[in-house]
Design an enzyme around this catalytic site. Structure first.
Site, short mmCIF file in Angstrom:
data_model
loop_
_atom_site.label_atom_id
_atom_site.label_comp_id
_atom_site.label_asym_id
_atom_site.label_seq_id
_atom_site.Cartn_x
_atom_site.Cartn_y
_atom_site.Cartn_z
N THR A 1 0.86 -1.20 0.00
CA THR A 1 0.00 0.00 0.00
C THR A 1 0.88 1.23 0.00
O THR A 1 2.09 1.14 -0.28
CB THR A 1 -0.98 -0.02 1.19
OG1 THR A 1 -1.94 1.01 1.03
CG2 THR A 1 -0.29 0.15 2.53
N ASN A 2 0.34 2.40 0.28
CA ASN A 2 1.14 3.63 0.38
C ASN A 2 0.63 4.48 1.55
O ASN A 2 -0.29 4.07 2.25
CB ASN A 2 1.09 4.38 -0.96
CG ASN A 2 -0.33 4.74 -1.34
OD1 ASN A 2 -1.03 5.46 -0.63
ND2 ASN A 2 -0.80 4.19 -2.47
#
Ligand code: CTP
Length: 444
Positions: free
Chosen positions: A229-230
């Site tokens: 993810t980020n």
């Protein structure tokens, strides 16, 4: 007790407009209940009262017990405002009367304690009881030491109050009473009056429109307990959704995994992976994309995902190689599928270069993804922060905005979207010559 203004000759009754105020100020005819709580910033509330009155508002002042340790009732009543500081001083139910007649309850300064008490729905003093009876807007101008402002309890209280519709004015970064610096200083009285004026401006500019907003990251599973993810917090997209709803739009917010409360009046659809965001988007927009008037694609969509997610938790070994495949570009797909001009498409661009690089890359995205506006932001000045500095890039111009709270950027963005929608739906100019009106003959 409830104190009338010092000069009864110029005192407004609680139901009449303030006769000492200019008749045509920006806040003319508005009823503001200015609640002052126990912070050293309470001294600025005196100037605030003057500015509110100068703008034409009818202002009543509510002082908590602790506020009075910083500034006295006589200062406010001397400036011509009725002052209330006791729930039981007047016959009837003062908190009900005050809550029902105020267009806005402005708590300035708002301490950490009062935020907690408002969040809890307490009713053990005049301010909290009045807030529960409020029909108008609740505006909060917090003031506290930066360490307090960042404390998890305060963050949670603020988030919940905002989700219930309270609007925040500040705090701002600056020096606080202790001499320390950081986010926690109360916004200046002039900024508070400007924000209040903006908030009270009746705005149905997006009435009848359906605005779809995506926000937050997407999450791509590696195995049942791990994912890619980020760091997107979702704050910008949630701010846009909240402001669009405030402007009368029907708002659908498609949110990746974030810890943000759902804004008032917004329909929220939670998704995890990019594929889930994609299918949710298409089901909301419809195959012909006519399900929305505007799409603001704020989500930080994961560009890659593992080719396959392991069915069982991966065991630790010597070396692990992930085989990544690109995700579809959701915005580009929609841009390519859009035949005409609806929905209006807004994309975001996040870069690590300077403004020129930012603008160039945004312009590239504008063309590649076939969108109408790209909001370009520098990674260092946006991720996880409450403010941001962006460039608005269209095919004809690049407009740099100063560093602003994300709510203010949302306003600018929605001003642009609203204007674009209005331009697209404006009836074409009538080219058939009509009967000549002699009074306008010869005018352009
Ligand atoms: N976006 C999208 N689908 C993706 C990636 C991005 O819809 N798979 C959207 C984002 O929501 C954003 C815009 O495209 O509105 C730009 O995102 P960004 O990640 O900056 O663009 P990329 O095209 O991935 O950037 P680059 O090609 O420069 O790496």
């Amino acid at each position: 007790m409830t104190r009338p203004p010092l000069d009864p000759g110029s005192a407004p009754s609680s139901t009449d407009p303030d006769p000492s105020a200019p008749s045509r100020g920006a806040l003319s005819g508005r009823r503001v209940l200015l609640a002052v709580t126990g912070s050293i910033a309470a001294y600025k509330a005196v100037l605030l009262l003057r500015l509110l009155k100068k703008a034409g508002a009818h202002v009543e002042v509510l002082l908590t017990d602790t506020a009075q340790r910083f500034v006295g009732a006589a200062t406010f009543s001397g400036l011509g405002a009725p002052v209330h500081d006791d729930m039981f001083s007047a016959p009837g139910e003062l908190h009900v009367t005050l809550g029902q007649r105020a267009d806005v309850l402005l708590v300035a300064p708002a301490t950490a304690d009062v935020l907690a008490r408002l969040r809890q729905g307490r009713a053990d003093d005049l301010l909290t009881a009045t807030a529960l009876c409020l029909r108008g807007r609740l505006l909060l101008a917090p003031a506290m030491h930066p360490t307090m402002w960042h404390a998890p309890a305060v963050r949670e209280n603020v988030a919940l109050l905002q989700a219930r519709g309270a609007e925040l004015i500040g705090p701002v970064v600056g020096e606080v009473a202790s001499g320390d610096s950081g986010m926690g200083r109360m916004a200046e009285p002039e900024e508070i009056v400007a924000a209040l004026t903006h908030s009270l401006r009746s705005d149905a500019s997006l009435g009848g429109r359906h605005v779809v907003v995506t926000a937050g990251p997407t999450r791509e599973p590696i195995d049942p307990v791990r994912f890619l993810t980020n760091t997107s917090s979702g704050k910008m997209g949630f701010a846009i959704a909240a402001q669009a709803a405030r402007r009368g739009a029907r708002v659908t917010l498609i949110a990746g995994p974030v810890h943000q409360p759902t804004p008032a009046g917004v329909e929220r659809l939670d998704v995890g992976t990019t594929e889930e965001m994609r299918s949710t988007l298409w089901s909301v927009l419809g195959d012909d994309l006519q399900g929305a008037d505007a799409l603001v694609m704020c989500a930080a969509v994961a560009d890659y995902r593992p080719r396959t997610a392991a069915e069982h938790k991966l065991k630790r070994g010597d070396e692990l190689r992930l085989d990544l495949v690109p995700n579809p570009d959701l915005l580009a797909e929609i841009g390519a599928a859009r035949g005409g001009t609806t929905p209006v498409l807004v994309g975001f661009a996040l870069e690590t270069g300077d403004d020129d690089a930012l603008s160039a890359s945004a312009r590239g995205k504008l063309q590649r993804k076939k969108v109408d506006l790209v909001v370009a932001n520098a990674a260092a000045e946006s991720l996880g922060r409450d403010d941001n500095r962006v460039l608005l890039v269209t095919d004809t111009e690049t407009t740099p905005l100063p560093t602003l709270p994300k709510e203010a950027i949302a306003h600018q963005l929605l001003d642009w979207v609203g204007a674009r929608l209005d331009a697209l739906t404006a009836p074409p100019a009538d080219v058939t010559p009509g009967p000549v009106d002699s009074s306008t003959e010869g005018t352009p």
